[in-house]
Design an enzyme around this catalytic site. Structure first.
Site, PDB file in Angstrom:
ATOM      1  N   ARG A   5       0.829  -1.214   0.000  1.00  0.00           N
ATOM      2  CA  ARG A   5       0.000   0.000   0.000  1.00  0.00           C
ATOM      3  C   ARG A   5       0.863   1.263   0.000  1.00  0.00           C
ATOM      4  O   ARG A   5       0.508   2.269  -0.606  1.00  0.00           O
ATOM      5  CB  ARG A   5      -0.984  -0.002   1.166  1.00  0.00           C
ATOM      6  CG  ARG A   5      -0.383  -0.251   2.517  1.00  0.00           C
ATOM      7  CD  ARG A   5      -1.468  -0.282   3.586  1.00  0.00           C
ATOM      8  NE  ARG A   5      -0.923  -0.696   4.868  1.00  0.00           N
ATOM      9  CZ  ARG A   5      -1.381  -0.287   6.032  1.00  0.00           C
ATOM     10  NH1 ARG A   5      -2.395   0.553   6.082  1.00  0.00           N
ATOM     11  NH2 ARG A   5      -0.848  -0.719   7.152  1.00  0.00           N
ATOM     12  N   SER A   8      -5.051   4.597   5.857  1.00  0.00           N
ATOM     13  CA  SER A   8      -4.946   3.144   5.655  1.00  0.00           C
ATOM     14  C   SER A   8      -4.656   2.773   4.209  1.00  0.00           C
ATOM     15  O   SER A   8      -3.957   1.804   3.947  1.00  0.00           O
ATOM     16  CB  SER A   8      -6.240   2.456   6.088  1.00  0.00           C
ATOM     17  OG  SER A   8      -6.477   2.711   7.454  1.00  0.00           O
ATOM     18  N   GLU A  21     -19.454   5.062   0.528  1.00  0.00           N
ATOM     19  CA  GLU A  21     -18.804   4.388  -0.608  1.00  0.00           C
ATOM     20  C   GLU A  21     -19.601   4.493  -1.901  1.00  0.00           C
ATOM     21  O   GLU A  21     -19.028   4.479  -2.986  1.00  0.00           O
ATOM     22  CB  GLU A  21     -18.539   2.919  -0.274  1.00  0.00           C
ATOM     23  CG  GLU A  21     -17.460   2.721   0.785  1.00  0.00           C
ATOM     24  CD  GLU A  21     -17.965   2.970   2.207  1.00  0.00           C
ATOM     25  OE1 GLU A  21     -19.198   2.947   2.406  1.00  0.00           O
ATOM     26  OE2 GLU A  21     -17.138   3.191   3.111  1.00  0.00           O
ATOM     27  N   PHE A  73     -15.577  -2.585   1.279  1.00  0.00           N
ATOM     28  CA  PHE A  73     -16.552  -1.497   1.071  1.00  0.00           C
ATOM     29  C   PHE A  73     -16.656  -1.090  -0.399  1.00  0.00           C
ATOM     30  O   PHE A  73     -17.712  -0.704  -0.873  1.00  0.00           O
ATOM     31  CB  PHE A  73     -16.157  -0.266   1.893  1.00  0.00           C
ATOM     32  CG  PHE A  73     -15.930  -0.548   3.354  1.00  0.00           C
ATOM     33  CD1 PHE A  73     -16.826  -1.332   4.065  1.00  0.00           C
ATOM     34  CD2 PHE A  73     -14.826  -0.037   4.024  1.00  0.00           C
ATOM     35  CE1 PHE A  73     -16.627  -1.597   5.410  1.00  0.00           C
ATOM     36  CE2 PHE A  73     -14.620  -0.302   5.367  1.00  0.00           C
ATOM     37  CZ  PHE A  73     -15.517  -1.083   6.068  1.00  0.00           C
ATOM     38  N   HIS A  96      -6.639  -3.422   1.940  1.00  0.00           N
ATOM     39  CA  HIS A  96      -6.983  -4.350   3.028  1.00  0.00           C
ATOM     40  C   HIS A  96      -7.770  -5.553   2.514  1.00  0.00           C
ATOM     41  O   HIS A  96      -8.732  -5.991   3.130  1.00  0.00           O
ATOM     42  CB  HIS A  96      -7.772  -3.629   4.117  1.00  0.00           C
ATOM     43  CG  HIS A  96      -6.905  -2.795   5.034  1.00  0.00           C
ATOM     44  ND1 HIS A  96      -5.889  -1.998   4.568  1.00  0.00           N
ATOM     45  CD2 HIS A  96      -6.921  -2.638   6.382  1.00  0.00           C
ATOM     46  CE1 HIS A  96      -5.302  -1.386   5.578  1.00  0.00           C
ATOM     47  NE2 HIS A  96      -5.893  -1.754   6.691  1.00  0.00           N
ATOM     48  N   ASP A 114      -8.823  -7.309  12.536  1.00  0.00           N
ATOM     49  CA  ASP A 114     -10.133  -6.687  12.321  1.00  0.00           C
ATOM     50  C   ASP A 114     -11.248  -7.712  12.112  1.00  0.00           C
ATOM     51  O   ASP A 114     -12.421  -7.418  12.299  1.00  0.00           O
ATOM     52  CB  ASP A 114     -10.086  -5.736  11.112  1.00  0.00           C
ATOM     53  CG  ASP A 114      -9.524  -4.373  11.478  1.00  0.00           C
ATOM     54  OD1 ASP A 114      -9.416  -4.082  12.684  1.00  0.00           O
ATOM     55  OD2 ASP A 114      -9.191  -3.604  10.556  1.00  0.00           O
ATOM     56  N   ARG A 128      -2.971  -5.551   3.528  1.00  0.00           N
ATOM     57  CA  ARG A 128      -2.477  -4.601   4.521  1.00  0.00           C
ATOM     58  C   ARG A 128      -1.028  -4.901   4.906  1.00  0.00           C
ATOM     59  O   ARG A 128      -0.243  -4.005   5.183  1.00  0.00           O
ATOM     60  CB  ARG A 128      -3.373  -4.721   5.753  1.00  0.00           C
ATOM     61  CG  ARG A 128      -2.997  -3.842   6.910  1.00  0.00           C
ATOM     62  CD  ARG A 128      -4.056  -4.008   8.004  1.00  0.00           C
ATOM     63  NE  ARG A 128      -3.859  -3.054   9.072  1.00  0.00           N
ATOM     64  CZ  ARG A 128      -3.164  -3.291  10.176  1.00  0.00           C
ATOM     65  NH1 ARG A 128      -2.601  -4.492  10.340  1.00  0.00           N
ATOM     66  NH2 ARG A 128      -3.021  -2.378  11.091  1.00  0.00           N
TER      67      ARG A 128
END
Lengths: 282, 327
Positions: B24, B51, B72, B97, B123, B131, B181
């Protein structure tokens, strides 16, 4: 254009164009035997005002970068958009016969890749207004001259995305004019029965948008409020009070006419009324 | 000895001295570099700039950074509107999302409309870890692969993510790129070729099986090939970062030589890379196949390595599958 300079003849012309649009619409729907009736009839005056007086664009050069953009979020009203576009010269009127037929550029819900002049493909409610916001964001950041307009339906406030977009518009004070077709009906009933929206004006004001109300069948009001909106530093949302099925007595204010076309007999009856109105307007 | 494809200029010692880098981060920095060269690049973010690393772009080009908040559907719509003004928006969120929550917007405002939006699903996969299941996108490849006018990219290390980001900006049309991630082992170099629609055969001349992998499962596939070699089983390994369009030619050529094809992805075994390969091979070159991925279940909280172990996403799982199917 100042309204004061607006001549009586102009209003008469717009009224005639709108009523003629309703006539062509009924003929088109009767030919295609498919499509929505009530919303398109109710929006004839708004579309005529936009295409003939408000939007700065050239029907012969629909991809011109300098054009104003009209996003239509409630794509199901496209039959009236197609009719008015053909009146304005985007394509020949005879092409209206192909509405909803195979290999047509006039899809049941508008498709921008198929028909030049359509700014956004639309159908699922709530999507057009977000796209209008994105375009208006670029206009603002890059200090461009084009104006962004967006038509949404009242039932579109049922969609969460509409509220997401309005929050975004208010936050960024987007150079955007939103016209709400407040016709009080949706596919299965009256809006206040299916999912109450009132007090709609207060809700929109609470978002910090500039809220205006007009008679959606009064060209002068529509044009004047849209002109004022261009000077407004905030996003303007105009609640256009319209009569669904406008001009056809047995369709007016009847949600049952939201999603169906007239049959042959109904079309004949509707056209009789509309031709009578046309004669009166002349 | 396993022989790596020389034409790919892979890192010399990535197995002996594995270096991990953030995919990322690589995306975020590349987006800034692109933004410097091209004023038409915009970044649109759904309250996840840090993130997704879109924050680097925000810090460098605040005027071309668009914050839509936790919304979103509007994220995708606004990005499409920006694209309609001839800009190149990167719409950044978590894969669960976006495209998870705005698939209809991706479908109609994006793909059907022929827009030019770069959808970034960060992610993605089990590696999200702690999570838990709600945030572990294991279905995004299935729901994007099915859409016309959309490329689907899954980079396998930081350098490849960089090249994929550049390639997307150049490509006029809809693209989806997903990454995880965690840091991935870096095994490619600046000189390793990357092209949308091309697969890279990392290890050639397999006799017993061919492993086709994407994302961080590529490194697991390479490790599996090493273990199998010691057991006398020769496999080839393909990095198939372009899940769509699929590099049919390379895949058919390479799988022609082997009796068994194994796919490996950090995704449900249905609908993703494995399905794409099965669709191709069943029509043009039927092969016995095995699928490594999540087996029709949701993930849970845990450390990434624990989750890979529990849900069968390790080199060991690949080895066992191949040994079982070659028995």
């Amino acid at each position: 254009m100042h309204v004061s300079k607006f001549r009586f003849n102009d209003v008469k012309r717009l009224k005639l164009l709108s009523n003629q649009a309703r006539i062509i619409l009924i003929e088109t729907l009767a030919t295609s035997k498919s499509g929505h009736s009530a919303g398109p009839l109710g929006l004839a005056d708004v579309f005529v005002s936009l295409y003939f007086k408000i939007l700065k664009n050239n029907p012969k050069k629909p991809s011109l970068n300098s054009r104003d953009r009209l996003f239509v979020s409630n794509g199901h009203v496209c039959p009236i958009q197609y009719v008015v576009m053909s009146q304005a010269g985007y394509f020949p009127q005879k092409e209206l016969k192909t509405l909803r037929k195979i290999n047509s550029r006039l899809q049941g819900h508008p498709s921008r890749k198929d028909l030049p002049g359509i700014e956004n493909s639309s159908g699922p409610l709530g999507q057009g207004i977000s796209q209008a916001c994105g375009a208006a964001f670029v206009i603002k950041k890059e200090k461009l001259k084009q104006r962004i307009y967006c038509i949404i339906s009242d039932a579109e406030f049922n969609e969460g995305q509409t509220w997401e977009a309005l929050l975004f518009a208010a936050k960024n004070k987007l150079p955007l004019t939103i016209l709400v077709d407040r016709n009080n009906i949706q596919i299965t009933g009256n809006t206040e029965d299916v999912m109450p929206l009132e007090p709609l004006k207060q809700k929109l004001m609470a978002l910090n948008l500039t809220v205006e109300e007009v008679d959606g069948h009064n060209h002068l009001q529509i044009i004047s409020v849209c002109n004022n909106a261009k000077k407004n530093k905030n996003t303007t949302i105009i609640i256009c009070h319209t009569i669904p099925g406008k001009g056809v007595s047995f369709m007016e204010n009847k949600y049952e006419w939201h999603g169906k076309p007239p049959n042959e007999q109904e079309a004949r009856k509707a056209l009789e009324e509309l031709y009578a109105e046309q004669a009166k307007l002349r | 000895m396993v022989e790596f494809n020389e034409k790919l200029f892979l890192r010399k010692d990535f197995l002996e001295n594995p270096v991990k880098e953030s995919v990322r981060d690589s995306f975020g920095k590349t987006l800034v570099a692109l933004g410097k060269k091209n004023k038409n690049i915009y970044a649109v973010s759904g309250d996840l700039a840090e993130s997704t690393r879109a924050i680097y772009f925000k810090e460098t080009f605040p005027e071309r950074f668009v914050e839509v908040g936790v919304a979103e559907q509007n994220l995708m719509g606004v990005a499409c509107g920006i694209s309609l003004m001839n800009k190149i928006p990167f719409a950044c969120s978590f894969a669960v999302f976006s495209p998870g929550r705005n698939w209809d917007q991706l479908r109609v405002s994006g793909c059907y409309s022929g827009n030019n939006v770069k959808v970034i699903g960060a992610h993605a996969g089990l590696n999200v870890g702690q999570d838990g299941a709600t945030h572990e996108a294991l279905e995004d490849l299935a729901i994007t692969r099915v859409l016309p006018n959309l490329n689907v990219l899954v980079p396998s290390d930081a350098m490849e993510a960089r090249k994929a980001t550049i390639a997307m900006a150049k490509h006029k049309g809809m693209d989806y790129m997903r990454f995880g991630r965690v840091d991935y082992v870096s095994y490619t170099t600046e000189k390793t070729p990357f092209q949308i629609g091309k697969a890279n055969v990392l290890i050639k001349n397999g006799k017993d099986a061919c492993i086709i992998a994407c994302g961080l499962m590529v490194y697991e596939a390479i490790k599996a090939a090493m273990i199998l070699e010691e057991k006398g089983v020769r496999v080839s390994v393909i990095n198939n970062s372009s899940v769509k369009p699929l590099d049919e030619q390379t895949i058919l050529e390479e799988t022609k030589k082997v009796p068994l094809v194994i796919t490996a992805e950090e995704h449900q075994v249905t609908g993703g890379l494995g399905s794409a390969i099965a669709e191709l091979l069943s029509q043009k070159q039927p092969k016995k196949m095995g699928f490594i991925g999540v087996q029709n279940t949701f993930g849970e909280s845990g450390k990434p390595e624990e989750l890979f172990e529990k849900y069968g996403l390790t080199s060991k799982n690949i080895v066992n599958k191949i040994l079982k199917l070659t028995e």
